[in-house]
Write an enzyme that holds these catalytic residues in place. Structure first.
Site, PDB file in Angstrom:
ATOM      1  N   GLU A   1      55.879  51.997 134.660  1.00 55.25           N
ATOM      2  CA  GLU A   1      56.949  52.165 133.670  1.00 55.25           C
ATOM      3  C   GLU A   1      58.186  52.742 134.355  1.00 55.25           C
ATOM      4  O   GLU A   1      58.084  53.401 135.405  1.00 55.25           O
ATOM      5  CB  GLU A   1      56.453  53.129 132.579  1.00 55.25           C
ATOM      6  CG  GLU A   1      57.457  53.358 131.459  1.00 55.25           C
ATOM      7  CD  GLU A   1      56.835  54.031 130.232  1.00 55.25           C
ATOM      8  OE1 GLU A   1      55.692  54.507 130.318  1.00 55.25           O
ATOM      9  OE2 GLU A   1      57.519  54.064 129.186  1.00 55.25           O
TER      10      GLU A   1
ATOM     11  N   ASN B   1      54.848  48.055 122.004  1.00 57.17           N
ATOM     12  CA  ASN B   1      54.029  49.106 122.590  1.00 57.17           C
ATOM     13  C   ASN B   1      53.966  50.282 121.612  1.00 57.17           C
ATOM     14  O   ASN B   1      55.002  50.697 121.079  1.00 57.17           O
ATOM     15  CB  ASN B   1      54.664  49.600 123.904  1.00 57.17           C
ATOM     16  CG  ASN B   1      53.977  50.857 124.428  1.00 57.17           C
ATOM     17  OD1 ASN B   1      52.872  50.789 124.945  1.00 57.17           O
ATOM     18  ND2 ASN B   1      54.625  52.004 124.278  1.00 57.17           N
ATOM     19  N   GLU B   2      52.776  50.776 121.385  1.00 53.43           N
ATOM     20  CA  GLU B   2      52.592  51.939 120.504  1.00 53.43           C
ATOM     21  C   GLU B   2      53.524  51.838 119.293  1.00 53.43           C
ATOM     22  O   GLU B   2      54.336  52.730 119.014  1.00 53.43           O
ATOM     23  CB  GLU B   2      52.770  53.259 121.278  1.00 53.43           C
ATOM     24  CG  GLU B   2      51.724  53.382 122.370  1.00 53.43           C
ATOM     25  CD  GLU B   2      51.551  54.770 122.984  1.00 53.43           C
ATOM     26  OE1 GLU B   2      52.365  55.662 122.716  1.00 53.43           O
ATOM     27  OE2 GLU B   2      50.575  54.944 123.737  1.00 53.43           O
TER      28      GLU B   2
ATOM     29  N   TYR C   1      44.204  58.591 126.150  1.00 54.38           N
ATOM     30  CA  TYR C   1      44.371  59.455 127.325  1.00 54.38           C
ATOM     31  C   TYR C   1      43.412  60.638 127.254  1.00 54.38           C
ATOM     32  O   TYR C   1      43.171  61.194 126.176  1.00 54.38           O
ATOM     33  CB  TYR C   1      45.805  59.996 127.384  1.00 54.38           C
ATOM     34  CG  TYR C   1      46.822  58.962 127.830  1.00 54.38           C
ATOM     35  CD1 TYR C   1      46.998  58.690 129.176  1.00 54.38           C
ATOM     36  CD2 TYR C   1      47.597  58.276 126.906  1.00 54.38           C
ATOM     37  CE1 TYR C   1      47.932  57.743 129.602  1.00 54.38           C
ATOM     38  CE2 TYR C   1      48.527  57.328 127.320  1.00 54.38           C
ATOM     39  CZ  TYR C   1      48.687  57.068 128.670  1.00 54.38           C
ATOM     40  OH  TYR C   1      49.604  56.141 129.091  1.00 54.38           O
TER      41      TYR C   1
ATOM     42  N   GLU D   1      46.566  51.269 128.302  1.00 53.69           N
ATOM     43  CA  GLU D   1      46.935  52.603 128.790  1.00 53.69           C
ATOM     44  C   GLU D   1      45.713  53.492 128.680  1.00 53.69           C
ATOM     45  O   GLU D   1      45.166  53.672 127.587  1.00 53.69           O
ATOM     46  CB  GLU D   1      48.097  53.199 127.996  1.00 53.69           C
ATOM     47  CG  GLU D   1      49.416  52.530 128.314  1.00 53.69           C
ATOM     48  CD  GLU D   1      50.621  53.221 127.688  1.00 53.69           C
ATOM     49  OE1 GLU D   1      50.609  54.464 127.545  1.00 53.69           O
ATOM     50  OE2 GLU D   1      51.574  52.493 127.348  1.00 53.69           O
TER      51      GLU D   1
ATOM     52  N   GLN E   1      49.542  55.907 135.502  1.00 56.69           N
ATOM     53  CA  GLN E   1      50.338  54.795 135.956  1.00 56.69           C
ATOM     54  C   GLN E   1      50.230  54.709 137.472  1.00 56.69           C
ATOM     55  O   GLN E   1      49.818  55.679 138.093  1.00 56.69           O
ATOM     56  CB  GLN E   1      51.780  54.965 135.534  1.00 56.69           C
ATOM     57  CG  GLN E   1      51.955  55.026 134.019  1.00 56.69           C
ATOM     58  CD  GLN E   1      53.427  54.922 133.595  1.00 56.69           C
ATOM     59  OE1 GLN E   1      54.315  54.663 134.373  1.00 56.69           O
ATOM     60  NE2 GLN E   1      53.656  55.166 132.310  1.00 56.69           N
TER      61      GLN E   1
HETATM   62  O1  AHR Z   1      52.211  56.413 129.946  1.00 55.57           O
HETATM   63  C1  AHR Z   1      53.123  57.283 129.360  1.00 55.57           C
HETATM   64  C2  AHR Z   1      53.392  56.961 127.898  1.00 55.57           C
HETATM   65  O2  AHR Z   1      52.221  57.147 127.170  1.00 55.57           O
HETATM   66  C3  AHR Z   1      53.783  55.539 127.588  1.00 55.57           C
HETATM   67  O3  AHR Z   1      55.129  55.303 127.772  1.00 55.57           O
HETATM   68  C4  AHR Z   1      53.418  55.428 126.147  1.00 55.57           C
HETATM   69  O4  AHR Z   1      53.087  54.109 125.778  1.00 55.57           O
HETATM   70  C5  AHR Z   1      52.267  56.396 125.979  1.00 55.57           C
HETATM   71  O5  AHR Z   1      52.439  57.237 124.905  1.00 55.57           O
END
Ligand code: AHR
Length: 507
Positions: free
Chosen positions: A27, A174-175, A250, A306, A355
Site C-alpha cells: 500500500e 476495500n473495507e 489482524y 489482509e 504488508q
Molecule cells: O494494512 C493497513 C490497513 O488495514 C489497510 O489500509 C486497511 O485496509 C486495513 O484496515
C-alpha cells in the site's frame, strides 16, 4: 510426556493449495512503496528503473505469486489517472489515512506493473469504489489490458507502453464497511454488482473480481454478499458478476489504541497472540459455512487479502507509518495462518499478508539511512513453505497434542499441515509451546518414504528478531532431530520452533 502422533495418508491428495495464498500486499503507506520498493532511478541504492533490486531478488526467491496494490484504505482515495504520464507533471494528493503526508504520485500504474513484471508476480489491483466513479474503474482496466486503438489503450501507448498488461485480479473496493466509504452492506452489494459490470474482460484478459468482504466475524456481511450473486447453481459458468469475496483479520494482543509491543512481550502475550492467530481457522471455517449455504459447488472464492500481526509502531517512528519489528512470534503467527489456509484450500483461493516491506508483518525491513535490507522471521516461514505452492493438500490427523487455555479458547500447542506434488511431500510443524520441546511421531501411510530433509526456524529468545547489524539471528537451519522409525519418522520440535520436512517418496 504424552505421545504426539500425526497421521498422514500420503496417497490421499485433497484440493490444490493455490500458490496465491502466499500473496502479498503493498500500500502507499509509510515506507512500503516509497523507500521499500521505490527509490527512484537516481538513488544510490541499486535499482532497476527506480525499483530496489535487492527487494525484487528477495521476493523472487519466495516465488511471490501476486501483489495487491495500491491499498488498503489508500485505494478508495486513489485516482489512477493522477499516477500516469511524466512524473514531474503528476498532480499531488494528501494521503489522509497514513500520516497525512503529501503523495506525489511518482509511483503509479506503469511503475507498479513494471514491479510485477520484475517480480514475476500477478497484479492484483484494488479499485476505488469509495470515492471513484464507475467510469474511472472502467477506464483503468481498459488502459491496462486493451490491445487495440481504444481511447485508453492509445493513452497508455502515449505514456510509453505499447503492449497491454495482464491483470488477473481486481478488487472492488476495500473495507467498504469502514475506510472504504462507511457503507451499509446492502448498499455496497449493489455498488459491487455495478462496478463489477464495468470491470470488463478486454481481449484475452480474464479478470477475477473480488468484492470487499467482511471484517473478522461479520458473517452477515458475507451472507448479504452471497445473496447478491446471480444464481450460482445454474451451470458450470463462473460466478457473476464478481467471483470472490474477501475477509480481513489482524492479530493483536491489545486494543486498537494499544495493540501490544512487537519485541517486548510476556510469555502470556506469546500465547495470547498465537491463540488470536489461531482464530483465523474458525473465521475461515464459519465464513465458508455461510458461503456453502448459497454456493455448495464452491464457485465463489474466499480471499483473505489482509492478515497478519498489527503491533504498536517502533518507538520514534511516525505513528501513521505502521513500522514494526518482526520476531519469532510473528513467524509462528504466520505458520498458524498458513496451516489454516492449507486446511481450507477448497474455499480459500488467495490470501495477502499485510504488508510486504516496512509495514505491519513485513517480509522485508529496510534501513532508512543505510538502505540495508533485513529478511524477517516471517520471510523465512514463507520461504520454507514454498513447496506448498500449487501442491495438493494432505490431511494431518494430530493425536495427543498438548493444549492450553489462552484468550478464552483452547490453543493446541502443535500445528501442522502438509501437501504433496508428484513423488514429494512437504510437512509443516509448529511448536507453539514457549517452554517445552515436543516430539511428534509422523505415521506416514500409503506411500513409501525414501528420504527426508528437515529444517528448523527457532532461537533461544521468544522475541528474537533480525536487524541490520544482526541479520541472521532467526534463520532456518538444517535440523538433525529426525529419526526413521517403522512406518514413519520421529521429529523433535524444539520449544517455540517451526520445522519443515521435505519427503522423497518411491515413485
Ligand atoms: O494494512 C493497513 C490497513 O488495514 C489497510 O489500509 C486497511 O485496509 C486495513 O484496515
Amino acid at each position: 510426556m504424552a505421545t504426539i502422533t500425526a497421521v498422514i495418508d500420503l496417497d490421499l491428495p485433497g484440493p490444490t493449495i493455490s500458490r496465491h495464498v502466499y500473496g502479498h500486499f503493498a500500500e502507499h503507506l509509510g515506507r512500503c512503496i516509497y523507500g521499500g520498493f521505490w527509490v527512484g532511478e537516481d538513488s544510490d541504492v541499486p535499482n532497476v528503473r527506480g525499483i530496489r533490486r535487492d527487494v525484487v531478488d528477495a521476493l523472487r526467491a519466495l516465488g511471490i505469486p501476486n501483489l495487491r496494490w495500491p491499498g488498503g484504505c489508500f485505494a478508495d482515495d486513489y485516482h489512477w489517472q493522477d499516477g500516469i504520464g511524466p512524473r514531474e507533471e503528476r498532480p499531488r494528493m494528501v494521503n489522509s489515512h497514513w500520516g497525512d503526508v503529501v503523495e506525489d504520485n511518482s509511483f503509479g500504474t506503469h511503475e507498479f506493473m513494471d514491479l510485477c513484471e520484475l517480480l514475476g508476480a500477478d497484479a492484483y489491483i484494488s479499485g476505488n469504489i469509495g470515492s471513484g466513479s464507475v467510469r474511472e474503474m472502467s477506464d483503468w482496466i481498459e488502459y491496462l489490458t486493451r490491445a487495440d486503438d481504444s481511447p485508453m489503450a492509445t493513452l497508455r501507448r502515449a505514456n510509453g507502453r505499447d503492449e497491454p498488461w495482464k491483470v488477473p485480479f481486481w478488487g472492488l473496493g476495500n473495507e467498504a464497511w469502514g475506510c472504504g466509504g462507511n457503507l451499509r452492506v446492502e448498499q455496497f452489494a449493489s455498488l459491487a454488482r455495478q462496478y463489477a459490470t464495468y470491470t470488463r474482460d478486454h481481449a484475452d484478459n480474464r479478470v477475477y473480481r473480488i468484492a470487499a468482504g467482511a471484517h473478522e466475524d461479520d458473517y452477515s456481511w458475507t451472507e448479504t454478499l452471497m445473496r447478491s450473486f446471480d444464481p450460482l447453481d445454474q451451470d458450470d459458468r463462473p460466478a457473476t458478476p464478481f467471483q470472490a469475496v474477501s475477509l480481513h483479520y489482524y492479530t493483536r494482543t491489545g486494543t486498537w489504541a494499544e495493540k501490544g509491543r512487537a519485541t517486548e512481550f510476556s510469555t502470556d502475550e506469546w500465547y495470547l497472540a498465537l491463540s488470536r492467530a489461531s482464530w483465523m481457522e474458525e473465521l475461515v471455517a464459519r465464513h465458508s459455512t455461510v458461503m456453502d449455504r448459497y454456493d455448495p459447488g464452491k464457485k465463489v472464492g474466499l480471499v483473505v487479502d489482509e492478515w497478519g500481526t498489527w503491533w504498536d509502531v517502533e518507538q520514534g517512528t511516525e505513528p501513521g507509518f505502521l513500522y514494526q519489528q518482526n520476531t519469532l512470534r510473528d513467524a509462528l503467527v504466520a505458520a498458524v495462518h498458513l496451516d489454516a489456509f492449507h486446511r481450507h484450500a477448497d474455499r480459500v483461493v488467495m490470501a495477502n499478508i499485510a504488508q510486504t516491506v516496512n509495514v505491519l508483518q513485513a517480509m522485508i525491513l529496510t534501513d532508512p539511512e543505510s538502505g540495508a535490507l533485513v529478511l524477517t522471521p516471517t520471510y523465512h516461514v514463507f520461504e520454507m513453505n514454498r513447496g506448498h505452492h500449487d501442491a495438493a493438500a494432505l490431511a494431518v490427523h494430530l493425536k495427543g497434542a498438548p493444549a492450553r487455555e489462552a484468550d478464552g479458547r483452547s490453543l493446541t500447542l502443535v500445528s501442522s499441515s502438509a501437501s504433496t506434488r508428484g513423488d514429494s511431500a512437504l510437512v509443516s510443524l509448529s511448536n507453539l509451546d514457549a517452554e517445552r520441546a515436543h516430539t511428534v511421531t509422523l505415521d506416514l501411510r500409503g506411500r513409501e518414504v525414501m528420504g527426508h530433509r528437515a529444517r528448523v526456524l527457532t532461537s533461544p529468545e521468544l522475541a528474537a528478531h533480525n536487524t541490520a547489524s544482526a541479520p541472521e539471528t532467526v534463520v532456518p537451519r538444517e535440523h538433525g532431530g529426525v529419526r526413521v522409525r517403522d512406518g514413519g519418522l520421529e521429529v523433535d520440535l524444539p520449544a517455540h520452533s517451526y520445522v519443515t520436512l521435505e519427503l522423497a517418496m518411491r515413485a
